[in-house]
Design an enzyme around this catalytic site. Sequence first.
Site, PDB file in Angstrom:
ATOM      1  N   THR A  33       0.825  -1.210   0.000  1.00 47.09           N
ATOM      2  CA  THR A  33       0.000   0.000   0.000  1.00 47.09           C
ATOM      3  C   THR A  33       0.853   1.251   0.000  1.00 47.09           C
ATOM      4  O   THR A  33       0.535   2.230  -0.681  1.00 47.09           O
ATOM      5  CB  THR A  33      -0.969  -0.002   1.196  1.00 47.09           C
ATOM      6  OG1 THR A  33      -1.746  -1.204   1.148  1.00 47.09           O
ATOM      7  CG2 THR A  33      -1.883   1.202   1.185  1.00 47.09           C
ATOM      8  N   CYS A  34       1.937   1.224   0.728  1.00 52.54           N
ATOM      9  CA  CYS A  34       2.837   2.383   0.794  1.00 52.54           C
ATOM     10  C   CYS A  34       3.410   2.705  -0.585  1.00 52.54           C
ATOM     11  O   CYS A  34       3.476   3.869  -0.988  1.00 52.54           O
ATOM     12  CB  CYS A  34       3.979   2.112   1.771  1.00 52.54           C
ATOM     13  SG  CYS A  34       3.445   1.626   3.417  1.00 52.54           S
ATOM     14  N   HIS A  35       3.807   1.665  -1.301  1.00 51.53           N
ATOM     15  CA  HIS A  35       4.476   1.818  -2.584  1.00 51.53           C
ATOM     16  C   HIS A  35       3.505   2.091  -3.739  1.00 51.53           C
ATOM     17  O   HIS A  35       3.810   2.870  -4.642  1.00 51.53           O
ATOM     18  CB  HIS A  35       5.300   0.570  -2.882  1.00 51.53           C
ATOM     19  CG  HIS A  35       6.203   0.704  -4.064  1.00 51.53           C
ATOM     20  ND1 HIS A  35       7.340   1.481  -4.050  1.00 51.53           N
ATOM     21  CD2 HIS A  35       6.128   0.176  -5.305  1.00 51.53           C
ATOM     22  CE1 HIS A  35       7.928   1.426  -5.234  1.00 51.53           C
ATOM     23  NE2 HIS A  35       7.214   0.633  -6.013  1.00 51.53           N
TER      24      HIS A  35
END
Length: 162
Positions: free
Chosen positions: A48-50
């Site tokens: 999700t961060c990436h």
Amino acid sequence: MSISTGDTLPDATLLRLGADGPESVQLSDRLKNRKVVIFAVPGAFTPTCHSAHVPSFVRTRAQFDDKGVDEVICLSVNDPFVMGAWAAATGADTARITMLADPESAFTSAIGMNFDAPPAGLMARSKRYAMLVEDGKVTLLQQEDNPGACEVSGAEALLASM
């Protein structure tokens, strides 16, 4: 207890990857007399961060300029080398997003935003949030209930709340 709107952020020494290697960054120096967005993620290169969180700030960076934001900072409990590689991989470096490492989770723990997720191999990591900080004081804070979600802490949601 977690940081809240109206609180003043504690000072912290964070790290960034400079031209000659890791460099210390005093958070108080970045915040004094400035309007700064800080968003935090559980881990560089995590799904999700990436794929969602950092890209939301890359594509909207100019809109933060339009709202008078002096700097956008991405914070993660990682080392500065990983943060530097991640900045290059996501385009955060060319979008003028400052990638700062909190390698010991000292700042993250001090503001009560730390968590552990042993099944995912994430220990002493940061919860997912975004905040607007004016002269060191939190004026807007949007925290995700689920670390795998990027809804209220994404750039578009933060911009809509500003």
